[in-house]
Design a protein around this motif. Structure first.
Motif, mmCIF file in Angstrom:
data_model
loop_
_atom_site.group_PDB
_atom_site.id
_atom_site.type_symbol
_atom_site.label_atom_id
_atom_site.label_comp_id
_atom_site.label_asym_id
_atom_site.label_seq_id
_atom_site.Cartn_x
_atom_site.Cartn_y
_atom_site.Cartn_z
ATOM 1 N N SER A 9 -15.708 -0.545 2.309
ATOM 2 C CA SER A 9 -16.646 -1.630 2.013
ATOM 3 C C SER A 9 -16.227 -2.887 2.772
ATOM 4 N N ARG B 50 -7.989 -7.275 5.384
ATOM 5 C CA ARG B 50 -7.452 -7.360 4.027
ATOM 6 C C ARG B 50 -7.514 -6.004 3.342
ATOM 7 N N LYS B 51 -8.587 -5.262 3.579
ATOM 8 C CA LYS B 51 -8.699 -3.922 3.001
ATOM 9 C C LYS B 51 -7.622 -2.998 3.554
ATOM 10 N N ALA C 149 -10.293 -16.325 -1.908
ATOM 11 C CA ALA C 149 -11.554 -17.012 -2.127
ATOM 12 C C ALA C 149 -11.482 -18.490 -1.752
ATOM 13 N N GLY D 140 -12.092 -9.585 6.134
ATOM 14 C CA GLY D 140 -12.230 -8.677 4.999
ATOM 15 C C GLY D 140 -11.751 -7.275 5.310
ATOM 16 N N THR E 81 -7.763 -0.189 -5.187
ATOM 17 C CA THR E 81 -8.935 -0.594 -5.957
ATOM 18 C C THR E 81 -10.027 -1.114 -5.038
ATOM 19 N N GLN E 82 -11.218 -1.225 -5.600
ATOM 20 C CA GLN E 82 -12.351 -1.715 -4.821
ATOM 21 C C GLN E 82 -12.167 -3.182 -4.448
ATOM 22 N N ASP E 83 -11.636 -3.973 -5.374
ATOM 23 C CA ASP E 83 -11.357 -5.376 -5.094
ATOM 24 C C ASP E 83 -9.928 -5.502 -4.570
ATOM 25 N N ASP E 84 -9.762 -6.268 -3.506
ATOM 26 C CA ASP E 84 -8.443 -6.441 -2.914
ATOM 27 C C ASP E 84 -7.636 -7.414 -3.768
ATOM 28 N N VAL E 85 -6.603 -6.897 -4.437
ATOM 29 C CA VAL E 85 -5.761 -7.717 -5.315
ATOM 30 C C VAL E 85 -4.474 -8.035 -4.563
ATOM 31 N N SER F 145 -16.384 4.702 -9.362
ATOM 32 C CA SER F 145 -15.166 3.932 -9.651
ATOM 33 C C SER F 145 -14.496 4.404 -10.933
#
Length: 637
Positions: A218, A195-196, A185, A192, A129-133, A92
């Motif tokens: 992921s 969303r990615k 959340a 998921g 990014t790794q986290d979906d913002v 990352s």
């Protein structure tokens, strides 16, 4: 906006052209990327030891941890590079640096076509990014449509931007969930994996020359991951340079990679063609005992747990050191030579491409200008209203406000204007409730949106000023609706001065007070950027403002008197009294009151004039928001 999207769904040929057109080629090279962080020395028991020991122990020197150690590689247009490695290997961090999104200091060079990154190159760089913002309450189609409006050049028409959003929806297989909320959340939405794909689609909108993705597979099952990687490979074949990190790909997914980089604790163990990896490890003495997925074997090597030919019980550290040594001795010189050659070739190609662009007037270059500031403001305002309407007008918040108004109206049911003490208590209760309610809700605004704000600003979607103005303007109708309902219910139930003019004046005072209290919350949230810490500071601040507002304590110590004049509750309370009691009638009612101490409550009327109170609230209204904007400017995109 909806009609334009409907029209574009009926024109698939034009839609496909928008995101499939050739992009300006970018060759990415990175040379000796090194990143280290300093670790704080252990502090457990150190204070007690200094007390017990006769001589104080000198502080331990700060140690360094190497996150990346001289990582070198390149990726060319039409190529898909996969960065493999276990958790904590530095994937990352490397991708954040390669995408130009890292503000941390590192050594080494990251070049695009032989030159350092520039703003035009960053605009052509997509970073997932790794986290979906993402905003949870917008639908998939709305999310992509608003991003298209902000990210695509100003010369592109609204219909073409809507077409690009529809093209991405079709390209990523999001048609079935296009009108479903993204979710998050605390709210239900798409899966998921979907969303990615939305996060990937946002970056595809700009037809990027360089696409960097941090573990895009992921949370996806094997089939969905294979479909997504195949899509990314197709994007690369159209002239893009694609770099992605992946934790543990299946053998089918591994076969889709053109090049592979293997990291272990920040060191590179392999860089080269994906199909040549197993032959390389066999040449340096690492051979699996049975047929295995190349990715699984390489991850075992990175973890130092694989069995090798000459020593089945080899120590993990020995295995890693042997792999690093082999790479530095065998592959590293070739990789660096290849990178240097690609730098000169890319620089030459970029020069030729630049001449072609200037001579042909390529639309890609000519029209790649940002959306105007006013358009940014309009789009952000529209998006904000759609997103926050669910939060502002959720059933729990509406019930809370209405129930409080009904309860207070019942407690003060048709109170007499002569009952000055009770009337003052009602007005101060209103000030307490909305001062705390508005400031505490606003405290969470910027900490919750920090990640998406930083991501979108780094992508060049909009300026901070347009975001802030849209956020401030968008709050007005939503943040003022509930206090208006509250005052409408409470005012007539409690029997406050029964004329429309007095009601409107009281309502105006309350709405202005709410905006000032909200401004305080925005300042604290923007300055601290931690919701829990900011709410704690807000509690202390509001407590001080309430105590010095003139209801609980009349004889404030002189050394604390100054706090009263910084309290917006003091000015609001003063103005609310003025809307209910005209001229000197409050004194006559107080004189007739059997409570002898009640006369002291009227002293607040003589301390500050009405005009001064209005001016003070207006200055605070502007001042808090200016401070909040200045605090936001500290956040690096």
């Amino acid at each position: 906006m909806g009609s334009e999207a409907e029209e574009t769904r009926n024109n698939p040929t034009h839609i496909h052209t928008l995101i499939s057109s050739p992009c300006f080629p970018v060759t990415l090279q990175f040379l000796d990327i090194t990143y280290r962080i300093k670790l704080d020395p252990p502090t457990a028991g150190s204070a007690l030891n200094r007390v017990l020991q006769a001589q104080p122990t000198p502080p331990a020197p700060r140690q360094e941890r190497t996150i990346l150690d001289r990582v070198t590689g390149h990726v060319s247009p039409g190529e898909l590079l996969a960065v493999l490695g276990p958790s904590g290997s530095g994937k990352s961090t490397l991708l954040t640096i390669l995408a130009g999104r890292s503000s941390a200091r590192h050594s080494g060079s990251v070049l695009a076509n032989g030159a350092r990154f520039t703003k035009p190159v960053l605009r052509r760089t997509g970073f997932v990014t790794q986290d979906d913002v993402l905003y949870p309450h917008l639908t998939v189609r709305e999310t992509l449509l608003f991003c298209a409006m902000l990210r695509l050049p100003g010369a592109v028409t609204r219909a073409e931007k809507a077409a690009a959003a529809e093209a991405v929806i079709g390209e990523l297989g999001l048609g079935k969930c296009a009108d479903t909320a993204v979710g998050g959340a605390y709210s239900r939405g798409v899966s998921g994996g979907e969303r990615k794909r939305v996060a990937v689609g946002i970056e595809m909108l700009v037809n990027p020359s360089l696409l960097v993705l941090d573990e895009p597979t992921s949370g996806l099952d094997s089939t969905a991951a294979g479909r997504l990687v195949a899509t990314l490979g197709g994007l690369a074949r159209k002239g893009r340079s694609v770099v992605m990190s992946v934790h543990q790909p299946s053998s089918r997914v591994y076969q889709m990679f053109d090049s592979v980089m293997l990291l272990s604790e920040g060191s590179c163990l392999y860089f080269g063609r994906a199909g040549d990896a197993m032959d390389y490890f066999r040449d340096v003495g690492f051979v699996p005992r049975f047929h295995v997925n190349p990715a699984d074997f390489m991850l075992d090597l990175a973890n130092g747990v694989v069995q090798i030919e000459h020593d089945a019980e080899a120590d993990k550290t020995t295995v890693k050191q042997s792999l690093v040594s082999s790479y530095n001795r065998v592959l590293a010189p070739r990789v660096k030579d290849c990178v240097k050659d690609s730098v000169s070739a890319a620089a030459k190609a970029a020069s030729i491409g630049s001449m072609r662009l200037s001579s042909t007037g390529s639309r890609e270059e000519r029209n790649y200008s940002s959306v105007s500031w006013f358009s940014q403001l309009t789009i952000l305002l529209h998006r904000g209203l759609k997103e926050r309407r669910h939060e502002t007008f959720n059933s729990l918040r509406v019930v809370q406000v209405v129930a409080t108004a009904l309860l207070a109206g019942s407690m003060w049911w048709h109170s007499s204007i002569r009952d000055v003490g009770d009337r003052f208590g009602l007005l101060f209760f209103t000030s307490i409730f909305w001062g705390v309610f508005a400031s505490f809700n606003a405290v969470f605004t910027f900490p919750q949106e920090r990640a998406i704000l930083a991501k979108e600003r780094a992508s060049g979607m909009y300026t901070l000023s347009s975001y802030f103005m849209a956020r401030t303007a968008g709050d007005l109708p939503m943040e003022l609706a509930l206090p208006a309902v509250f005052m409408t219910v409470l005012y007539w139930m409690s029997g406050l001065r029964q004329d429309v003019c007095s009601f409107l004046l009281t309502l105006a005072v309350l709405l202005g007070y709410v905006l000032v209290a909200q401004g305080l919350g925005l300042v604290l949230g923007a300055a601290i950027m931690d919701a829990k810490k900011a709410s704690t500071v807000a509690t202390i601040t509001m407590l001080a403002f309430l105590l010095t507002a003139g209801f609980y304590v009349h004889n404030v110590p002189r050394w604390l008197t100054w706090m009263k004049y910084t309290s917006f509750t003091f000015y609001c309370y003063r103005l609310m009294i003025a809307t209910q009691y005209r001229g000197g009638e409050v004194y006559s009612y107080l004189a007739a009151s059997r409570a002898g101490h009640a006369a002291s409550e009227a002293e607040i009327l003589a301390q500050v004039g009405v005009g001064t109170s209005v001016l003070a609230l207006f200055v605070m209204l502007l001042g808090y928001r200016i401070l909040a904007y200045l605090c936001l400017r500290r956040i690096k995109a």
